[in-house]
Design a protein around this motif. Structure first.
Motif, PDB file in Angstrom:
ATOM      1  N   LEU A 151       0.802  -1.280   0.102  1.00  0.00           N
ATOM      2  CA  LEU A 151      -0.136  -0.121  -0.032  1.00  0.00           C
ATOM      3  C   LEU A 151       0.715   1.284  -0.098  1.00  0.00           C
ATOM      4  O   LEU A 151       0.469   2.324  -0.770  1.00  0.00           O
ATOM      5  N   LEU A 152       1.907   1.066   0.721  1.00  0.00           N
ATOM      6  CA  LEU A 152       3.054   2.198   0.707  1.00  0.00           C
ATOM      7  C   LEU A 152       3.450   2.691  -0.768  1.00  0.00           C
ATOM      8  O   LEU A 152       3.470   3.863  -0.920  1.00  0.00           O
ATOM      9  N   CYS A 153       3.821   1.623  -1.559  1.00  0.00           N
ATOM     10  CA  CYS A 153       4.197   1.705  -2.775  1.00  0.00           C
ATOM     11  C   CYS A 153       3.084   2.363  -3.663  1.00  0.00           C
ATOM     12  O   CYS A 153       3.344   3.312  -4.344  1.00  0.00           O
ATOM     13  N   ARG A 154       1.839   1.987  -3.290  1.00  0.00           N
ATOM     14  CA  ARG A 154       0.681   2.614  -4.172  1.00  0.00           C
ATOM     15  C   ARG A 154       0.610   4.089  -3.921  1.00  0.00           C
ATOM     16  O   ARG A 154       0.513   4.879  -4.963  1.00  0.00           O
ATOM     17  N   ILE A 155       0.685   4.283  -2.658  1.00  0.00           N
ATOM     18  CA  ILE A 155       0.559   5.577  -2.206  1.00  0.00           C
ATOM     19  C   ILE A 155       1.619   6.828  -2.762  1.00  0.00           C
ATOM     20  O   ILE A 155       1.202   7.832  -3.344  1.00  0.00           O
ATOM     21  N   VAL A 156       2.772   6.200  -2.473  1.00  0.00           N
ATOM     22  CA  VAL A 156       3.813   6.832  -2.915  1.00  0.00           C
ATOM     23  C   VAL A 156       3.953   7.156  -4.412  1.00  0.00           C
ATOM     24  O   VAL A 156       4.169   8.213  -4.849  1.00  0.00           O
ATOM     25  N   GLN A 157       3.747   6.077  -5.207  1.00  0.00           N
ATOM     26  CA  GLN A 157       3.447   6.263  -6.593  1.00  0.00           C
ATOM     27  C   GLN A 157       2.654   7.243  -7.189  1.00  0.00           C
ATOM     28  O   GLN A 157       2.564   7.659  -8.116  1.00  0.00           O
ATOM     29  N   GLU A 158       1.289   7.221  -6.472  1.00  0.00           N
ATOM     30  CA  GLU A 158       0.427   8.202  -6.824  1.00  0.00           C
ATOM     31  C   GLU A 158       0.404   9.413  -6.682  1.00  0.00           C
ATOM     32  O   GLU A 158       0.343  10.302  -7.146  1.00  0.00           O
ATOM     33  N   VAL A 159       1.366   9.719  -5.326  1.00  0.00           N
ATOM     34  CA  VAL A 159       1.711  11.229  -5.246  1.00  0.00           C
ATOM     35  C   VAL A 159       2.955  11.787  -5.863  1.00  0.00           C
ATOM     36  O   VAL A 159       2.898  12.921  -6.398  1.00  0.00           O
ATOM     37  N   VAL A 167       9.354   3.617  -3.545  1.00  0.00           N
ATOM     38  CA  VAL A 167       9.205   2.696  -2.427  1.00  0.00           C
ATOM     39  C   VAL A 167      10.059   1.515  -2.775  1.00  0.00           C
ATOM     40  O   VAL A 167       9.461   1.015  -3.977  1.00  0.00           O
ATOM     41  N   VAL A 168      11.035   0.841  -2.232  1.00  0.00           N
ATOM     42  CA  VAL A 168      11.458  -0.642  -2.560  1.00  0.00           C
ATOM     43  C   VAL A 168      11.217  -1.436  -1.657  1.00  0.00           C
ATOM     44  O   VAL A 168      11.850  -1.409  -0.539  1.00  0.00           O
ATOM     45  N   GLU A 169      10.511  -2.457  -2.153  1.00  0.00           N
ATOM     46  CA  GLU A 169      10.155  -3.546  -1.083  1.00  0.00           C
ATOM     47  C   GLU A 169      11.280  -4.563  -1.049  1.00  0.00           C
ATOM     48  O   GLU A 169      12.103  -4.717  -1.876  1.00  0.00           O
ATOM     49  N   GLY A 170      11.256  -5.375   0.262  1.00  0.00           N
ATOM     50  CA  GLY A 170      12.370  -6.332  -0.031  1.00  0.00           C
ATOM     51  C   GLY A 170      12.780  -6.483   1.464  1.00  0.00           C
ATOM     52  O   GLY A 170      12.726  -5.753   2.362  1.00  0.00           O
ATOM     53  N   GLY A 171      13.779  -7.522   1.596  1.00  0.00           N
ATOM     54  CA  GLY A 171      14.165  -7.883   2.990  1.00  0.00           C
ATOM     55  C   GLY A 171      15.850  -7.361   2.962  1.00  0.00           C
ATOM     56  O   GLY A 171      16.125  -6.335   2.502  1.00  0.00           O
ATOM     57  N   VAL A 172      16.508  -8.177   3.874  1.00  0.00           N
ATOM     58  CA  VAL A 172      17.781  -7.975   4.046  1.00  0.00           C
ATOM     59  C   VAL A 172      18.766  -7.629   2.738  1.00  0.00           C
ATOM     60  O   VAL A 172      19.333  -6.682   2.906  1.00  0.00           O
ATOM     61  N   GLU A 173      18.544  -8.604   1.729  1.00  0.00           N
ATOM     62  CA  GLU A 173      19.297  -8.261   0.645  1.00  0.00           C
ATOM     63  C   GLU A 173      19.186  -7.084   0.015  1.00  0.00           C
ATOM     64  O   GLU A 173      20.112  -6.346  -0.407  1.00  0.00           O
ATOM     65  N   VAL A 174      17.999  -6.684  -0.168  1.00  0.00           N
ATOM     66  CA  VAL A 174      17.476  -5.526  -0.697  1.00  0.00           C
ATOM     67  C   VAL A 174      18.202  -4.142   0.027  1.00  0.00           C
ATOM     68  O   VAL A 174      18.618  -3.462  -0.424  1.00  0.00           O
ATOM     69  N   SER A 175      17.830  -4.386   1.328  1.00  0.00           N
ATOM     70  CA  SER A 175      18.616  -3.210   2.469  1.00  0.00           C
ATOM     71  C   SER A 175      20.040  -3.299   1.916  1.00  0.00           C
ATOM     72  O   SER A 175      20.696  -2.184   1.970  1.00  0.00           O
ATOM     73  N   GLN A 176      20.684  -4.393   1.939  1.00  0.00           N
ATOM     74  CA  GLN A 176      22.180  -4.291   1.761  1.00  0.00           C
ATOM     75  C   GLN A 176      22.430  -3.683   0.398  1.00  0.00           C
ATOM     76  O   GLN A 176      23.642  -2.929   0.447  1.00  0.00           O
ATOM     77  N   LYS A 177      21.591  -3.820  -0.595  1.00  0.00           N
ATOM     78  CA  LYS A 177      22.172  -3.433  -1.871  1.00  0.00           C
ATOM     79  C   LYS A 177      21.989  -2.041  -1.799  1.00  0.00           C
ATOM     80  O   LYS A 177      22.560  -1.087  -2.401  1.00  0.00           O
ATOM     81  N   LEU A 178      20.971  -1.173  -1.237  1.00  0.00           N
ATOM     82  CA  LEU A 178      20.607   0.171  -1.043  1.00  0.00           C
ATOM     83  C   LEU A 178      21.720   0.877  -0.423  1.00  0.00           C
ATOM     84  O   LEU A 178      22.185   1.739  -0.540  1.00  0.00           O
ATOM     85  N   LEU A 179      22.312   0.067   0.649  1.00  0.00           N
ATOM     86  CA  LEU A 179      22.986   0.472   1.810  1.00  0.00           C
ATOM     87  C   LEU A 179      24.550   0.574   1.056  1.00  0.00           C
ATOM     88  O   LEU A 179      25.445   1.439   1.773  1.00  0.00           O
ATOM     89  N   SER A 180      24.709   0.093  -0.092  1.00  0.00           N
ATOM     90  CA  SER A 180      25.999   0.038  -0.534  1.00  0.00           C
ATOM     91  C   SER A 180      26.115   1.345  -1.484  1.00  0.00           C
ATOM     92  O   SER A 180      27.237   1.857  -2.088  1.00  0.00           O
ATOM     93  N   LEU A 181      24.940   1.975  -1.684  1.00  0.00           N
ATOM     94  CA  LEU A 181      25.012   3.126  -2.499  1.00  0.00           C
ATOM     95  C   LEU A 181      25.445   4.576  -1.773  1.00  0.00           C
ATOM     96  O   LEU A 181      24.813   4.600  -0.603  1.00  0.00           O
ATOM     97  N   PRO A 182      25.907   5.359  -2.305  1.00  0.00           N
ATOM     98  CA  PRO A 182      26.324   6.710  -1.697  1.00  0.00           C
ATOM     99  C   PRO A 182      25.290   7.695  -1.495  1.00  0.00           C
ATOM    100  O   PRO A 182      25.242   8.554  -2.093  1.00  0.00           O
TER     101      PRO A 182
END
Ligand code: NAD
Length: 468
Positions: A151-159, A167-182
């Motif tokens: 639902l967060l995805c839908r709302i953020v996409q609409e606004v 909004v990027v959904e996912g667990g630890v792996e996704v989190s770690q990928k995001l954390l590697s970016l500056p």
């Protein structure tokens, strides 16, 4: 799970952040107004998603998930123009004739990582702060509340356009990928253990962090407290979200003189609460089993159960009251954040024993004092450090967005809500502007150093010594 190319989205958001630096703040305000409208439009879906994820009652969703986002948006709509104006500051004697001011600039591209316990509010309140301060935002909600995340995805996409907020959904792996970016700032809400991982990852790119963590928030009920009201509020504080709240009362110190009466009042408050079966589930079976294990282990180590919990379905448990003594302090119940409906109570006689015990643990996110003795309240506040304080209340300090919210030491770094969010997501830039004529004065201090410039500086120092 939504399929988003993380790297590509990051690059787009970085470019957009550069553009946003020169876009009027009215543009941000328009987006916040649009988000506000969406909250109303999707109110029923928000309630439903929380019910499906962990049976959170509609009242609690309205009060603790939707209302705080409205509050935060309202503060930004009302004050952003004033907050973002350059702030003129005084000059030092040496810089006579110059103008000094502080400019707030957006940090840039912000990553928000949210937990499951208030999955909607803890994603969107920081998002409002980051967007309101002129940044682009990527939110990674918790994988344990999938309906709310969708639902967060839908709302953020609409606004928002994706280059502004996503909004990027996912667990630890996704989190770690995001954390590697500056990213330019990482705003994390979650456990202290994962907070350390986040800070380590952020350090690789020298990214500043806000860490909103947990811990054991103690309650002190002294002999002067209004016991009926204290018991009712503490039981409410422990039962909201079924104890799965970062600022939930973790354990209660009760003065020996009022112990019996206080326990009776707690039993009364619990009896009222248990008449109705309105409580969220424990989020997962693993979390539920952890609580049962804490309980079993405590019992085997001699902890007395004062009021047993009720179980009326899967992952369901009502508040359990326990009597802990100093001999039981090594039990896990007293060592780790409980984060569920177990409430240990401990008798005490002297302030010094509780001060020593609380200060020997990590600094808590909240300290709660129930007392009508002003001197004692002041003494306890001065003796125990914590993220925030509730006097004759609990949890409610979070509800006032004029107050800073955040931990200290073990319970976190940085603070947010309202003006404090604006500061957290902005860079405060010091700017000094000198008039042309001032150069003839400044150059007296440039090399080659002359005797009279030395005298001038000495005189200034004398003057400053006298003024100070
Ligand atoms: P958590 O730390 O397990 O997870 C939080 C987020 O981090 C989730 O989005 C998760 O996907 C991500 N994550 C988990 N492991 C990770 C890893 N190894 N690397 C990168 N990302 C990872 O926390 P939780 O269980 O979701 O939430 C409960 C905790 O959060 C409690 O300790 C509670 O006190 C704390 N909390 C604090 C506040 C606050 O405002 N201070 C508010 C709510 C919850």
């Amino acid at each position: 799970m939504n399929e988003i190319n993380i790297e590509e989205t990051f690059q787009k958001q970085k470019r957009r952040a550069q553009v946003l630096r020169s876009v009027s703040i009215f543009n941000r305000l328009e987006y916040l107004k649009k988000l506000k409208k969406c909250l109303t439009k999707y109110e029923n879906e928000i309630i439903q998603a929380h019910l499906e994820d962990f049976r959170k009652p509609a009242n609690e969703t309205l009060l603790t998930e939707i209302l705080p986002v409205h509050e935060e948006i309202n503060l930004f709509l009302k004050h952003l123009r004033c907050w973002s104006r350059p702030k003129k500051v005084s000059n030092s004697l040496l810089l006579f004739g110059s103008k000094s001011f502080v400019l707030s600039e957006p940090k840039g591209c912000v990553l928000i990582i949210a937990p499951w316990n208030y999955p909607f509010m803890l994603s969107l309140v920081p998002l409002v702060g980051a967007i309101g301060s002129g940044n682009t935002v990527c939110v990674k909600p918790s994988e344990l509340t999938p309906k709310v995340s969708q639902l967060l995805c839908r709302i953020v996409q609409e606004v928002f356009p994706p280059e502004m907020a996503t909004v990027v959904e996912g667990g630890v792996e996704v989190s770690q990928k995001l954390l590697s970016l500056p990213y330019d700032h990482i705003f994390f809400t979650g456990s202290t253990a994962i907070g350390k991982i986040i800070m380590e990852a952020a350090a690789k790119n020298l990214v500043p962090v806000t860490l909103e963590l947990g811990g054991k928030s103690p309650v002190i009920v002294d002999s002067s407290a209004d016991l009926a009201s204290a018991a009712e509020k503490i039981i409410w504080g422990k039962s909201i979200n079924n104890g799965q709240t970062c600022v939930s009362p973790d354990y209660v110190y009760v003065h020996t003189q009022v112990w019996d009466r206080f326990i009776q009042e707690c039993e009364k408050a619990l009896a009222i609460l248990q008449k109705e079966h309105h409580r969220p589930q424990i989020i997962t079976e693993k979390h539920f089993q952890r609580l049962l294990h804490l309980l079993k282990q405590a019992e085997s180590e001699g902890v007395k159960i004062l009021v047993k919990g009720q179980m009326q379905g899967p992952r369901d448990l009502s508040p359990v009251l326990l009597e802990v003594t100093k001999n039981n302090f090594s039990t896990e119940l007293m060592q780790s954040e409980i984060f569920g409906p177990l409430l240990p109570m401990i008798k005490y006689e002297q302030n010094e024993e509780i001060i020593d015990h609380i200060n020997s643990q990590g600094k808590p996110l909240a300290l709660y004092i129930y007392s009508s003795d002003r001197q004692n309240i002041q003494h306890l506040i001065q003796s125990i450090s914590s993220g925030g304080v509730g006097i004759n209340n609990n949890i409610l300090q979070v509800a006032n967005h004029h107050l800073p919210f955040g931990g200290i030491g073990n319970s976190g770094i940085g603070k947010y809500h309202g003006w404090y969010s604006f500061l957290e997501f902005s860079h405060q830039r010091g700017v000094l502007q000198t008039p042309g004529w001032a150069h003839s004065i400044f150059r007296k201090f440039f090399p080659p150093y002359k005797k009279n410039s030395e005298k001038l500086v000495s005189r200034m120092i004398r003057l400053l010594q006298r003024v100070g």
